[in-house]
Write a protein that holds these residues in place. Structure first.
Motif: not given
Length: 94
Positions: A1-13, A48-50, A55-62
């Motif tokens: 599984m992979s997580i999509y992270v959108g609406n990021l600042s263009y300064d993110v690395n 991608e996480m282990d 991944e579900q915890e990160a999605i729920s929180t973030l």
């Protein structure tokens, strides 16, 4: 599984994203797509996480969290759909 992270600042690395997601488990991979012409990031990334639980915890929180002045959109990444063949606007057989 992979997580999509959108609406990021263009300064993110990559390191910024790893730091945030490491709070929820072990990060296996971070991919930040770049625009082909400008070389700038496109405002989203994939993480991608282990495990699915991490991944579900990160999605729920973030999802909906404020980070670097932006409201994040975080969800399970959808499978990439295969590109179809081009069928429009071409030559006719007449």
């Amino acid at each position: 599984m992979s997580i999509y992270v959108g609406n990021l600042s263009y300064d993110v690395n990559k390191e910024d994203l790893e730091e945030v997601f490491t709070e929820y488990g072990s990060v296996k991979r971070v991919h930040i797509p770049k625009d082909r012409e400008s070389g700038r990031m496109r405002g989203f990334a994939f993480v991608e996480m282990d495990s699915d639980d991490q991944e579900q915890e990160a999605i729920s929180t973030l999802d909906g969290a404020e980070w670097m002045g932006r409201t994040l959109k975080v969800n399970k990444a959808k499978e990439r759909e295969p590109r179809g063949s081009f069928n429009g606007g071409g030559r006719s057989n007449y």
